[in-house]
Design an enzyme around this catalytic site. Sequence first.
Site, mmCIF file in Angstrom:
data_model
loop_
_atom_site.group_PDB
_atom_site.id
_atom_site.type_symbol
_atom_site.label_atom_id
_atom_site.label_comp_id
_atom_site.label_asym_id
_atom_site.label_seq_id
_atom_site.Cartn_x
_atom_site.Cartn_y
_atom_site.Cartn_z
ATOM 1 N N GLU A 13 13.192 -1.536 3.398
ATOM 2 C CA GLU A 13 12.011 -0.598 2.927
ATOM 3 C C GLU A 13 11.420 -1.044 4.798
ATOM 4 O O GLU A 13 11.096 -1.761 5.162
ATOM 5 C CB GLU A 13 11.227 -0.320 1.804
ATOM 6 C CG GLU A 13 10.317 -2.083 1.029
ATOM 7 C CD GLU A 13 9.639 -1.551 -0.267
ATOM 8 O OE1 GLU A 13 9.279 -1.021 -0.515
ATOM 9 O OE2 GLU A 13 9.827 -2.850 -0.376
ATOM 10 N N LYS B 24 4.117 -4.076 -7.153
ATOM 11 C CA LYS B 24 2.261 -4.130 -5.993
ATOM 12 C C LYS B 24 1.522 -5.280 -6.488
ATOM 13 O O LYS B 24 0.527 -4.983 -6.705
ATOM 14 C CB LYS B 24 2.004 -2.633 -6.133
ATOM 15 C CG LYS B 24 1.864 -2.082 -5.489
ATOM 16 C CD LYS B 24 1.723 -0.343 -5.114
ATOM 17 C CE LYS B 24 0.623 0.292 -3.876
ATOM 18 N NZ LYS B 24 1.497 -0.252 -2.764
ATOM 19 N N LEU C 128 9.287 -1.718 -2.852
ATOM 20 C CA LEU C 128 8.867 -0.843 -4.001
ATOM 21 C C LEU C 128 8.915 0.188 -4.431
ATOM 22 O O LEU C 128 9.144 0.917 -3.307
ATOM 23 C CB LEU C 128 7.546 -0.773 -3.132
ATOM 24 C CG LEU C 128 5.861 -0.300 -4.090
ATOM 25 C CD1 LEU C 128 5.676 -1.547 -5.474
ATOM 26 C CD2 LEU C 128 5.048 0.182 -3.513
ATOM 27 N N TYR D 78 -2.157 -3.955 -7.293
ATOM 28 C CA TYR D 78 -3.214 -2.659 -6.553
ATOM 29 C C TYR D 78 -1.985 -1.583 -6.344
ATOM 30 O O TYR D 78 -1.015 -1.869 -7.246
ATOM 31 C CB TYR D 78 -3.422 -3.270 -5.207
ATOM 32 C CG TYR D 78 -2.790 -2.681 -4.716
ATOM 33 C CD1 TYR D 78 -1.553 -3.491 -4.496
ATOM 34 C CD2 TYR D 78 -2.298 -2.332 -3.124
ATOM 35 C CE1 TYR D 78 -1.062 -3.912 -2.818
ATOM 36 C CE2 TYR D 78 -1.992 -1.510 -2.506
ATOM 37 C CZ TYR D 78 -0.545 -2.756 -2.407
ATOM 38 O OH TYR D 78 0.200 -2.877 -1.131
HETATM 39 N N1 PMP Z 1 6.897 0.272 -0.017
HETATM 40 C C1 PMP Z 1 5.772 -0.484 0.133
HETATM 41 C C2 PMP Z 1 5.914 -2.432 0.457
HETATM 42 C C3 PMP Z 1 4.335 -0.742 0.518
HETATM 43 O O1 PMP Z 1 3.531 -0.792 0.670
HETATM 44 C C4 PMP Z 1 4.300 1.253 0.182
HETATM 45 C C5 PMP Z 1 2.730 1.750 -0.035
HETATM 46 N N2 PMP Z 1 1.841 1.742 -0.631
HETATM 47 C C6 PMP Z 1 5.345 1.672 -0.329
HETATM 48 C C7 PMP Z 1 6.721 1.529 -0.036
HETATM 49 C C8 PMP Z 1 5.449 3.395 -0.455
HETATM 50 O O2 PMP Z 1 5.127 3.844 -1.720
HETATM 51 P P1 PMP Z 1 4.606 5.188 -2.383
HETATM 52 O O3 PMP Z 1 5.534 6.160 -1.777
HETATM 53 O O4 PMP Z 1 4.067 5.037 -3.224
HETATM 54 O O5 PMP Z 1 2.360 4.933 -1.081
#
Ligand code: PMP
Length: 289
Positions: A176, A144, A200, A30
């Site tokens: 993270e 993701k 991610l 996603y």
């Molecule tokens: N890490 C994880 C595990 C996440 O789910 C998200 C949010 N989608 C992020 C980091 C942040 O990514 P982004 O800045 O692209 O939303």
Amino acid sequence: MIYLNGKFMPIEEAFIPVLDRGFIFGDGVYEVIPVYSRKPFRLTEHLMRLQHSLDGIRLKNPFSNEEWRNILEQVITNNDGEDQYIYLHITRGVAKRDHAFPANVPPTVFIMSNPLLQPSEELLKNGASAVTANDNRWVRCDVKAISLLPNILLRQLAVDVQALETILIRNGFLTEGSASNIFIVKNKMLLAPPKSNLMLPGITYDVVLELAAANQIPHEIREIYETEIRIADEILLTSSTKEIMPITLLDNKPVGDGKPGEFFRQLHALYQEYKTTHMRGHTTARLTS
Ligand code: PMP
């Protein structure tokens, strides 16, 4: 109005068969894409990350980037709100239950968009609280994937104690958050963990590092020890829906002086300014949208 396999319909009328591999196995990927003033933010980067996730699960991209842009434009037009966030979800389709990939099955594509609300003034003024936990997810956190059970269980640890986020530690290092990226500030230096298969690659993470570079904010990308998180002067959380937020309480102890710090204030202001240039369509060559 949602998009499902080529058609727009009210969400109440959208159904998928129970044998969808997303439902049966969590076999899909996603994206979440913020939209400001009806313009998708950093769309190229989100579509590149989507391709990386699809490659990671060996699923063919059903659309070209041009086709994605057209579909997403229609999704935005069909939904209320100048600021929205698009949720885009692709599964390996509907097939008799068997772990192995099915042959010649079209993927399921589902897209919805909801109003994007700004983080509350209260949270930006006082900061949020977080807890730490052992990162027990798989080792392809760069994909993701819709199978989010470990993230859900980890996030609930925070919710159980009225905290906003769970910050994850693997083998003594920061990875993270359960649904965000995490930065720390120590000795007037912004520190970010390096991208790897264990986190991610956040789109907001990239924007923050680009803003730091373009504005002479001292920063370094390197492994961050758990011990360093606990003595950090500031902790910052980033994600597409939360933008940049200060974490001022970690495991019930104040972070630094317990208030949002100077790095947060500066980066938050720069992020808002960057969003404004994006909305006007004048992003600079360096900070492309
Ligand atoms: N890490 C994880 C595990 C996440 O789910 C998200 C949010 N989608 C992020 C980091 C942040 O990514 P982004 O800045 O692209 O939303």
